[in-house]
Write a protein that holds these residues in place. Sequence first.
Motif, PDB file in Angstrom:
ATOM      1  N   VAL A 285       0.863  -1.182   0.000  1.00  0.00           N
ATOM      2  CA  VAL A 285       0.000   0.000   0.000  1.00  0.00           C
ATOM      3  C   VAL A 285       0.899   1.231   0.000  1.00  0.00           C
ATOM      4  O   VAL A 285       1.789   1.362   0.845  1.00  0.00           O
ATOM      5  N   HIS A 286       0.652   2.133  -0.940  1.00  0.00           N
ATOM      6  CA  HIS A 286       1.502   3.309  -1.119  1.00  0.00           C
ATOM      7  C   HIS A 286       0.609   4.533  -1.286  1.00  0.00           C
ATOM      8  O   HIS A 286      -0.425   4.462  -1.962  1.00  0.00           O
ATOM      9  N   VAL A 287       0.983   5.644  -0.665  1.00  0.00           N
ATOM     10  CA  VAL A 287       0.163   6.858  -0.710  1.00  0.00           C
ATOM     11  C   VAL A 287       0.754   7.844  -1.710  1.00  0.00           C
ATOM     12  O   VAL A 287       1.938   8.194  -1.641  1.00  0.00           O
ATOM     13  N   ALA A 319       7.231   9.049  -9.947  1.00  0.00           N
ATOM     14  CA  ALA A 319       8.183   7.953 -10.150  1.00  0.00           C
ATOM     15  C   ALA A 319       7.925   6.827  -9.153  1.00  0.00           C
ATOM     16  O   ALA A 319       7.981   5.641  -9.501  1.00  0.00           O
ATOM     17  N   GLY A 320       7.627   7.192  -7.914  1.00  0.00           N
ATOM     18  CA  GLY A 320       7.305   6.174  -6.915  1.00  0.00           C
ATOM     19  C   GLY A 320       6.048   5.406  -7.272  1.00  0.00           C
ATOM     20  O   GLY A 320       5.985   4.183  -7.105  1.00  0.00           O
ATOM     21  N   ASP A 321       5.044   6.115  -7.778  1.00  0.00           N
ATOM     22  CA  ASP A 321       3.806   5.446  -8.206  1.00  0.00           C
ATOM     23  C   ASP A 321       4.081   4.419  -9.297  1.00  0.00           C
ATOM     24  O   ASP A 321       3.557   3.301  -9.273  1.00  0.00           O
ATOM     25  N   LEU A 322       4.891   4.815 -10.275  1.00  0.00           N
ATOM     26  CA  LEU A 322       5.191   3.901 -11.384  1.00  0.00           C
ATOM     27  C   LEU A 322       5.927   2.662 -10.877  1.00  0.00           C
ATOM     28  O   LEU A 322       5.662   1.544 -11.339  1.00  0.00           O
ATOM     29  N   HIS A 330      -0.771  -4.429  -5.372  1.00  0.00           N
ATOM     30  CA  HIS A 330      -0.531  -3.067  -4.894  1.00  0.00           C
ATOM     31  C   HIS A 330      -1.817  -2.262  -4.814  1.00  0.00           C
ATOM     32  O   HIS A 330      -2.750  -2.468  -5.590  1.00  0.00           O
ATOM     33  N   TYR A 331      -1.842  -1.366  -3.844  1.00  0.00           N
ATOM     34  CA  TYR A 331      -2.853  -0.316  -3.757  1.00  0.00           C
ATOM     35  C   TYR A 331      -2.112   1.023  -3.714  1.00  0.00           C
ATOM     36  O   TYR A 331      -1.316   1.260  -2.803  1.00  0.00           O
ATOM     37  N   ILE A 332      -2.346   1.860  -4.706  1.00  0.00           N
ATOM     38  CA  ILE A 332      -1.843   3.234  -4.677  1.00  0.00           C
ATOM     39  C   ILE A 332      -3.016   4.110  -4.272  1.00  0.00           C
ATOM     40  O   ILE A 332      -4.028   4.170  -4.971  1.00  0.00           O
ATOM     41  N   VAL A 333      -2.891   4.758  -3.126  1.00  0.00           N
ATOM     42  CA  VAL A 333      -3.961   5.604  -2.600  1.00  0.00           C
ATOM     43  C   VAL A 333      -3.578   7.054  -2.882  1.00  0.00           C
ATOM     44  O   VAL A 333      -2.681   7.603  -2.241  1.00  0.00           O
ATOM     45  N   ARG A 334      -4.229   7.651  -3.851  1.00  0.00           N
ATOM     46  CA  ARG A 334      -3.887   9.019  -4.272  1.00  0.00           C
ATOM     47  C   ARG A 334      -4.781  10.003  -3.527  1.00  0.00           C
ATOM     48  O   ARG A 334      -6.003   9.868  -3.526  1.00  0.00           O
ATOM     49  N   THR A 335      -4.168  10.993  -2.916  1.00  0.00           N
ATOM     50  CA  THR A 335      -4.925  11.904  -2.072  1.00  0.00           C
ATOM     51  C   THR A 335      -4.465  13.345  -2.265  1.00  0.00           C
ATOM     52  O   THR A 335      -3.587  13.626  -3.087  1.00  0.00           O
TER      53      THR A 335
END
Length: 471
Positions: A285-287, A319-322, A330-335
Amino acid sequence: MSKIEFGKSLARVETGIPGLVVFDLPVHGDSRGWFKENWQREKMTEMGLPDFGPIQNNISFNDAVGTTRGIHAEPWDKWVSVATGRIFGAWVDLREGPTFGAVFTAEIDPSKAIFVPRGVGNSYQTLEADTAYSYLVNDHWSPEASYSFLNLADETTAIAWPIPLSEVEVSAKDLRHPRLADVTPIPARKALVVGASGQLGRALRGELGTSARIEWTTRAEFDLGAPDVDSARRWRDYDTIVNAGAYTAVDLAETADGRKDAWMANAAGPAALARIATEYGITLVHVSSDYVFDGTSERAYREDAPVCPLGVYGQSKAAGDLAVSTSPRHYIVRTSWVIGEGKNFVRTMVSLAERGISPSVVDDQRGRLTFASEIARAISHLLATRAPYGTYNVTGGGAPRTWAEIAADIFALTDADRSRVTGVSTADYFSKARGPVAPRPLNSVLDLTKIEATGFVPRDAGEQLREYLGS
């Protein structure tokens, strides 16, 4: 000698022990012999088998009828089959939880296989001479791993061995294993929260509680840039990593030192976690941030909008998201516009209101406040519901606002005159800045349709602001 059943269709059969699944395998034969696909990743994962990532194949050959082995529970998954011969298999759940001690037995010949999840005890007795027992595993043996064992003759599980244990070949070690009442259960895999001291990390503590299976670490304690990060932990013991840490000093990121720190924390660090998560089948999980967009869109940004960051901070986050997106789980939580414990925009406005200061606040950037507790709640929801992996926008709900409108709301909620807040453009606000200034996206509104479709209902940001000020 048993006769193999030819022509069966590939099918899965539940066992009553969670995760323990029997598969019927198609075996094709003629006068020359037979052929089967013993392990076929695409077909079997389509039928719900975990993509468990086997890294080793072991074969146990048994000369005599009645050879009996087990019951051993290891901290890795197994795909068990028979190459030739036939076995009576017994599996006992030795994991912590309500199914501890549950038993499943079955005969396995070359037309069957069974997936044995981590922590389920595995044992078998050969029913034919010259039986070859094969299994794939997704970890290497390690003396540091946690193992559990159960006595083959345990009275509680009362396994009905086809050939009495008094008449078969059993190792002295297996005979010494404990009864069920004395077995040490295999613990659940752990979750690691990176960046536990930050505002999101603190909110996650409030959301997730003090479970023993959650491990909290700070950037000072766990250096993602260390050369030994891949071996820093026994990663097979983890099922989830939550990356709650980030470099968020958007203006300092435009300096030489800040640029280096931003790329380390926001890009290189997540890339290291993505590599680990991919190798060990961990959910990552990444923010993320609204700063991965340039803010020129006339509509709310959806998750699939192309990234187009303006400054160093946004570029490092993109870059981290990619990097994270390359990890299968993976879960990318964009806020956006995050408010948590410590120094933040809301506290600053409250202080100005109390001191009688009338601020000029940017009025051409639009978005929604997102309280750290809301991000923590969304992360918990995605993990608990096992929502499809991918990117999800998470902000507070309600109508988008400008920073100036939010500041005026704060003044009003603290019994100050909202008209004391004056709107100003971003360009004018930063025109007299003495240091470097990062470009800001003017539109930070994120579309919440995707997270809402999972059953998550974002709380109204204005309502949360009132609660925050009330507390």
